[in-house]
Motif scaffolding. Structure first.
Motif, mmCIF file in Angstrom:
data_model
loop_
_atom_site.group_PDB
_atom_site.id
_atom_site.type_symbol
_atom_site.label_atom_id
_atom_site.label_comp_id
_atom_site.label_asym_id
_atom_site.label_seq_id
_atom_site.Cartn_x
_atom_site.Cartn_y
_atom_site.Cartn_z
ATOM 1 N N LEU A 20 2.390 -6.462 -8.449
ATOM 2 C CA LEU A 20 1.160 -6.252 -7.730
ATOM 3 C C LEU A 20 0.116 -5.336 -8.435
ATOM 4 C CD1 LEU A 20 3.004 -6.168 -4.326
ATOM 5 C CD2 LEU A 20 1.894 -8.114 -5.234
ATOM 6 N N ASP A 67 0.616 -10.799 -9.329
ATOM 7 C CA ASP A 67 1.294 -11.377 -7.895
ATOM 8 C C ASP A 67 2.363 -10.430 -7.855
ATOM 9 O OD1 ASP A 67 2.968 -12.554 -9.512
ATOM 10 O OD2 ASP A 67 2.963 -14.480 -8.586
ATOM 11 N N GLY A 68 3.203 -10.711 -6.609
ATOM 12 C CA GLY A 68 4.510 -10.052 -6.466
ATOM 13 C C GLY A 68 5.620 -10.212 -7.540
ATOM 14 N N ASP A 126 -1.489 -11.036 1.819
ATOM 15 C CA ASP A 126 -1.034 -9.847 2.456
ATOM 16 C C ASP A 126 -1.603 -8.462 1.485
ATOM 17 O OD1 ASP A 126 0.505 -11.439 4.103
ATOM 18 O OD2 ASP A 126 2.361 -11.666 2.680
ATOM 19 N N GLN A 127 -1.980 -8.804 0.306
ATOM 20 C CA GLN A 127 -2.331 -7.694 -0.243
ATOM 21 C C GLN A 127 -4.174 -7.640 -0.601
ATOM 22 O OE1 GLN A 127 -1.575 -7.875 -4.594
ATOM 23 N NE2 GLN A 127 -0.749 -9.968 -4.234
ATOM 24 N N TYR A 149 -5.949 -6.161 1.255
ATOM 25 C CA TYR A 149 -6.863 -4.997 1.572
ATOM 26 C C TYR A 149 -6.354 -4.065 0.251
ATOM 27 C CZ TYR A 149 -7.898 -6.645 6.028
ATOM 28 O OH TYR A 149 -8.514 -7.245 6.982
ATOM 29 N N THR A 150 -5.377 -4.040 -0.389
ATOM 30 C CA THR A 150 -4.797 -3.092 -1.297
ATOM 31 C C THR A 150 -5.263 -3.875 -2.880
ATOM 32 O OG1 THR A 150 -2.626 -4.267 -1.547
ATOM 33 C CG2 THR A 150 -2.934 -2.389 0.008
ATOM 34 N N ASN A 151 -5.254 -4.905 -2.987
ATOM 35 C CA ASN A 151 -5.610 -5.548 -4.359
ATOM 36 C C ASN A 151 -6.664 -6.803 -3.932
ATOM 37 O OD1 ASN A 151 -6.053 -6.506 -6.904
ATOM 38 N ND2 ASN A 151 -3.966 -7.330 -6.864
#
Length: 645
Positions: free
Chosen positions: A47, A59-60, A235-236, A238-240
């Motif tokens: 991430l 990615d994750g 899902d990410q 806002y963070t990425n």
């Protein structure tokens, strides 16, 4: 090739083509080049945001988002293409195939299409996925099913025009199989709009499939497309936020590329190829013809009795042909003349078994070359007429299939009826073009109809009508839209070919002077009936013509002695409405010699003193022709005389 280069001269079209080329390149080669790297996990880079080794982050599982976006092009684009192909194939079968299967099948399939279109697209897609289970295959099938009705409706609209065309009617008459009618006559002539719609549908399909994958009912792990990548990166966001940039840009890029390409294709096709039509002109004075031997019905090549044709309408039946009877002798050239709407073409197309869909055709007798066409099965009628009867249609550009080369079309008859090989059929087609004086027939045979001039197309139609060595040729206004010099050549060619092969001919025209140039006998039609059967020599002595309508036609023809200071002579009034029952003589309301009997009782055909036959209660043999045209008409009904305008 020239058309493609002209298309690329448009900057927008060239840009769209380049964008699609990039997508195709990535779909073909990206998995081979970057597939292993895109699948490689890196637990030390989970991430992560954008960095030098990973421009769009990871990615994750630490996999590079940029490489995965490039590799996902194959599955995303491939699924959209497969779904579009499903929609296209079933749409064409549902929408275009009925055009060669008959009106009943057309009505049935039209109802199916209308019902299918009534269901919401999203509902059909979701129901399909629920029934089949979430997977990439289910998503493709669901999208394909939603595309079928739109393709079917478009194909139905386009094929309806082809289904009523003269070249498809000619193919049916030649006995071309329905499968070949569909693949060689219908599909090529609806291809351009369909291709445009396919291009637009691929772009829409990419977006729809990405949406299904984003919702979790499309592509399932470990496979991935752009929609699946967007779902996993959401899902990410806002963070990425860079994680959604790659697949998001890819979806937009592909949609814009295919959408722009489709619009550019449509604009190019709309502006491609425009032509002009030449006006008709009157031919010169009639030639002298040899005496015609009177031949009884037992020796007639074609014998028609009591032919009637009717079409249904919103207000009842329209009857353009009513109780028509005539015969044609072997080797005879007969003309059919009359105003527009008099039933000339409708009657002869009924004789050739080429009436439009929905027509009700009846006859007491319909015999051709010894065969009773009323008693023969439909397949046998087609087989006999396919070679024994040739048709020269009115509009050469629509009568020839624009999607087939001229030589291919001419070779259909020897190939299907003569069972010749393709090579032998092509050789006969070249010979037929040579016989009608077309220069360089080998080269011309490989050209398309739009590459021929109007006169050359008409000569090609005559060659097509003669290639099967028919006993009878039906020429439906063969000189329409040709100038006077080309008219002369076409008529001379038709006469020469009939003399060379011994074929009889029936020639339809609005212009009685055109028929006087070619024919030995003329059938004059008015309001769906034959009103006079006249020897062409009598046209030189109009006072010997019996029917007032025939006299009016000849008087309305200008010649070198016509006073140019006076307006051209015209026939007052209008033809009757054929949707209403006709009582009495159809010409009575426009005839200066009409009486009460003409208004109430239809005249029967009978011999007249100068030869031929006439349907008139007051034939005008020997009466001066002056005064037939121009003034309001007065019915001679004694004290109840009335004016007709």
């Amino acid at each position: 090739m020239r058309s493609f280069l002209a298309f690329l001269r448009n900057p927008l079209a060239a840009t769209a083509a380049l964008m699609v080329a990039v997508l195709v390149f990535l779909a073909l080669f990206a998995p081979e080049i970057w597939g292993a790297q895109a699948a490689q996990t890196d637990t030390s880079a989970l991430l992560q945001g954008p960095s030098e080794p990973h421009p769009l982050g990871t990615d994750g599982l630490g996999r590079d988002m940029l490489l995965r976006t490039l590799v996902a092009t194959r599955l995303s684009l491939g699924m959209a293409l497969i779904a579009t192909v499903i929609g296209l194939v079933f749409g064409l079968l549902l929408g275009a195939l009925p055009s060669v299967l008959g009106p009943r099948v057309q009505r049935l399939f039209s109802s199916i299409i209308s019902t299918w279109l009534a269901f919401p697209v999203l509902l059909v897609a979701m129901l399909t996925v629920i029934l089949l289970g979430p997977s990439s295959g289910s998503a493709v099938i669901a999208l394909g099913l939603t595309m079928v009705p739109s393709f079917a409706r478009l194909a139905q609209t386009l094929s309806s025009r082809v289904g009523g065309s003269e070249y498809l009617a000619a193919a049916r008459m030649m006995g071309v199989s329905r499968a070949r009618q569909f693949t060689r006559y219908v599909l090529p002539n609806i291809a351009e709009p369909i291709i445009v719609n396919v291009t637009l549908s691929i772009g829409g399909g990419l977006l729809a499939l990405s949406s299904l994958s984003f919702l979790g009912v499309g592509v399932q792990p470990p496979d991935f497309d752009w929609g699946r990548m967007l779902s996993e990166a959401f899902d990410q966001v806002y963070t990425n936020p860079a994680a959604v940039v790659g697949p998001g840009v890819a979806v937009v890029f592909a949609g814009v590329a295919f959408g722009t390409l489709g619009e550019s294709l449509a604009a190019h096709l709309r502006s491609h190829g425009r032509g002009s039509v030449l006006s008709r002109r009157r031919l010169g004075p009639p030639p002298r013809v040899a005496d015609r031997e009177q031949i009884g019905d037992d020796r007639a090549l074609l014998r028609v009795e009591g032919l009637s044709v009717a079409f249904p309408s919103a207000t009842g039946w329209v009857r353009p042909v009513q109780d028509v009877s005539f015969s044609v002798a072997p080797g005879e050239i007969v003309g059919v003349v009359g105003e527009s709407g008099s039933g000339k073409s409708v009657a002869l197309m009924a004789v050739a078994q080429l009436s439009a869909a929905g027509a009700a055709v009846t006859a007491r007798t319909l015999r051709f070359d010894g065969d009773d066409l009323l008693d023969l099965p439909r397949a046998d009628v087609k087989k006999r007429l396919g070679t024994k009867m040739g048709i020269v249609f009115q509009d050469s550009l629509t009568a020839l299939n624009p999607a087939l080369r001229v030589g291919t079309q001419l070779g259909e008859i020897p190939h299907f009826h003569g069972r010749d090989t393709r090579a032998d059929a092509h050789r006969k087609a070249v010979d037929a073009l040579r016989d009608v004086a077309i220069d360089e027939p080998e080269r011309r045979s490989r050209q398309f109809p739009h590459e021929f001039s109007g006169g050359m197309r008409q000569r090609a139609l005559i060659a097509m009508s003669q290639i099967g060595k028919p006993r009878l040729i039906i020429a439906d206004e063969p000189t329409t839209a040709l100038d006077v010099t080309v008219q002369q050549r076409v008529l001379a060619l038709l006469r020469r070919e009939c003399e060379r092969t011994g074929a009889a001919a029936i020639v339809v025209s609005h212009d009685i002077a055109v028929l006087a140039e070619l024919c030995q006998r003329i059938l004059v039609m008015y309001a769906g009936r034959i009103v006079e059967d006249v020897d062409v020599r009598l046209l030189a002595t109009p006072e010997k013509l019996a029917h007032p309508y025939t006299r009016a036609l000849t008087e309305s023809l200008p010649d070198v002695d016509t006073d140019r200071t006076q307006p051209l002579a015209t026939i007052p009034g209008e033809p009757p409405d054929l949707s209403l029952p006709m009582v009495g003589c159809g010409f009575a309301a426009r005839c200066p010699f009409a009486t009460e009997r003409c208004m109430t009782e239809a005249p029967l055909m009978s011999d007249h003193i100068h030869g031929g036959r006439v349907a008139c209660w007051h034939p005008q043999d020997g009466v001066p022709i002056d005064g037939i045209l121009g003034d309001p008409l007065v019915l001679n009904t004694g004290s109840n005389a009335q004016e007709v305008r």
